[in-house]
Design an enzyme around this catalytic site. Structure first.
Site, short mmCIF file in Angstrom:
data_model
loop_
_atom_site.label_atom_id
_atom_site.label_comp_id
_atom_site.label_asym_id
_atom_site.label_seq_id
_atom_site.Cartn_x
_atom_site.Cartn_y
_atom_site.Cartn_z
N GLY A 1 2.20 2.37 11.06
CA GLY A 1 3.07 3.60 10.51
C GLY A 1 3.70 4.43 11.57
O GLY A 1 4.83 5.05 11.79
N GLU B 1 -5.52 -4.50 11.01
CA GLU B 1 -4.41 -3.59 10.70
C GLU B 1 -5.04 -2.90 12.48
O GLU B 1 -5.51 -2.09 12.51
CB GLU B 1 -5.32 -3.03 10.07
CG GLU B 1 -3.86 -3.24 8.29
CD GLU B 1 -3.83 -2.15 7.29
OE1 GLU B 1 -2.58 -2.72 7.00
OE2 GLU B 1 -4.53 -1.56 7.72
N LYS C 1 0.10 4.07 -0.67
CA LYS C 1 -0.54 5.42 0.14
C LYS C 1 -0.54 6.64 -0.83
O LYS C 1 -0.57 6.39 -2.08
CB LYS C 1 -0.21 6.07 1.48
CG LYS C 1 -0.23 4.21 2.59
CD LYS C 1 -0.15 4.94 4.21
CE LYS C 1 -0.06 3.52 4.89
NZ LYS C 1 0.06 3.63 6.09
N ASN D 1 1.17 -0.96 0.09
CA ASN D 1 0.13 -0.07 0.15
C ASN D 1 1.16 1.42 0.34
O ASN D 1 1.33 1.32 1.08
CB ASN D 1 -0.70 -0.38 1.36
CG ASN D 1 -1.99 1.23 1.52
OD1 ASN D 1 -1.72 1.97 1.00
ND2 ASN D 1 -2.15 1.68 2.78
N GLU E 1 -7.03 5.06 7.67
CA GLU E 1 -6.71 6.30 7.60
C GLU E 1 -7.94 6.08 6.71
O GLU E 1 -8.22 8.19 7.37
CB GLU E 1 -5.51 5.93 6.46
CG GLU E 1 -4.00 6.49 7.60
CD GLU E 1 -3.05 5.57 7.04
OE1 GLU E 1 -3.30 5.87 5.11
OE2 GLU E 1 -2.22 5.00 6.96
N HIS F 1 -9.65 0.78 4.66
CA HIS F 1 -8.46 1.47 5.44
C HIS F 1 -8.80 2.29 6.67
O HIS F 1 -9.42 3.18 6.36
CB HIS F 1 -7.43 2.02 4.45
CG HIS F 1 -5.98 1.59 5.48
ND1 HIS F 1 -5.64 2.79 6.13
CD2 HIS F 1 -4.83 1.54 4.90
CE1 HIS F 1 -3.97 2.77 6.02
NE2 HIS F 1 -3.56 1.91 5.47
N SER G 1 3.24 -2.26 10.64
CA SER G 1 4.44 -2.00 10.39
C SER G 1 4.94 -2.88 10.95
O SER G 1 6.34 -3.91 10.91
CB SER G 1 5.31 -1.45 11.75
OG SER G 1 4.86 -0.47 12.04
C1 PEP Z 1 -0.94 -0.17 6.52
O1 PEP Z 1 -0.76 1.09 5.42
O2 PEP Z 1 -1.76 0.10 5.77
C2 PEP Z 1 -0.14 -0.47 6.76
C3 PEP Z 1 0.05 -1.76 7.63
O3 PEP Z 1 1.33 0.92 6.56
P1 PEP Z 1 2.65 0.13 7.97
O4 PEP Z 1 3.07 -0.81 7.28
O5 PEP Z 1 3.86 1.75 7.56
O6 PEP Z 1 2.54 0.35 8.90
#
Ligand code: PEP
Length: 257
Positions: A173, A167, A12, A10, A97, A95, A212
């Site tokens: 992040g 998630e 983003k 992803n 976000e 997601h 992460s």
């Molecule tokens: C994501 O945006 O779905 C995500 C898991 O980000 P990150 O791997 O940066 O934590």
């Protein structure tokens, strides 16, 4: 049942088209094999050119979002049939976000999941709890409520195309990762919940972990019985790190066989 794992990048709101193309060319050298499938979700403006570069490879194209309706006066939006026509296979829906920063409600996300399925695409539906909810032991309840609200009324026939991404919001992040055991516990709960809804179909559905994920923790996470891949944000922007995650996924899957 051995499920083919899925590792999805992803990006983003990162990567201009000029930055995306060299990375896409590197990604096109990766092979999606019988154990692990690879997908990449660039920003909308890069979908077409990145899709052209990925087409000869086995790497699938994914979108990060879409609207719930197929066409109409919705300035600035992109629909699921448009993404299907462009060659996308997956669409990330819900997601955290989008939920937190853009106010997407559970009912809107439900409409989007249906729209993606109706367009013949595979939704990657994201669910997960905040740090506060985890600290109050509400993780399983929060995730169940999201699943209930986002999947209500969808038949098991259509649901067979669903991918879930667990998630935990506090891990996205932040550099903090759920331990493999913590993640497995939620994944097993999600599979149990899906079994109540769709019976045997639940055994073939892939449940990805996101938050992460990096090369150093990917194998341990994906070695768990109900973790069928990863949704990778930050670490997917560097080819070496992302390809090491794919290798880790293949290793974990080889042990699960
Ligand atoms: C994501 O945006 O779905 C995500 C898991 O980000 P990150 O791997 O940066 O934590």
């Amino acid at each position: 049942m051995l499920r083919r794992c899925l590792v999805a990048a992803n990006w983003k709101m990162n990567m201009t088209v000029s930055q995306a193309l060299p990375l896409a060319a590197q990604l096109a050298t990766l092979t999606s094999g019988p154990l692990a499938e690879i997908a990449v979700a660039p920003p909308f403006v890069a979908l077409f050119p990145v899709g052209q570069v990925l087409r000869p490879s086995g790497v699938a194209l994914a979108a990060q979002n879409c609207h719930a309706l197929s066409a109409g006066a919705y300035t600035g939006e992109v629909s699921a049939p448009m993404l299907a026509d462009l060659g996308c296979r997956y669409v990330i829906i819900g997601h955290s976000e989008r939920r937190q920063l853009f106010g997407e409600s559970d009912s809107f996300i439900h409409e989007k999941v249906k729209a993606v399925l109706e367009a013949g695409l595979y939704p990657i539906l994201c669910v997960g709890e905040t740090l506060e909810e985890r600290e109050h032991n509400q993780t399983l309840e929060v995730v169940s409520k999201q699943l209930q609200a986002n999947l209500a009324g969808i038949s098991s026939g259509l649901g067979a195309k669903l991918v879930i991404a667990y998630e935990p919001i506090w891990a996205i992040g932040t550099g903090k990762t759920a331990t493999a055991q913590e993640a497995q516990e939620v994944h097993a709960h999600i599979r149990g919940w899906l079994q109540q809804l769709w019976g045997e179909t639940s055994k073939q559905l892939r449940i990805l972990y996101g938050g992460s994920v990096k090369a150093s923790n990917a194998e341990e996470l994906m070695a768990k019985p109900d973790i069928d891949g990863a949704l990778v944000g930050g670490a997917s922007l560097q080819f070496a790190e992302f390809s090491a995650i794919i290798e880790a996924a293949k290793k974990a899957m080889a042990h699960k066989k």
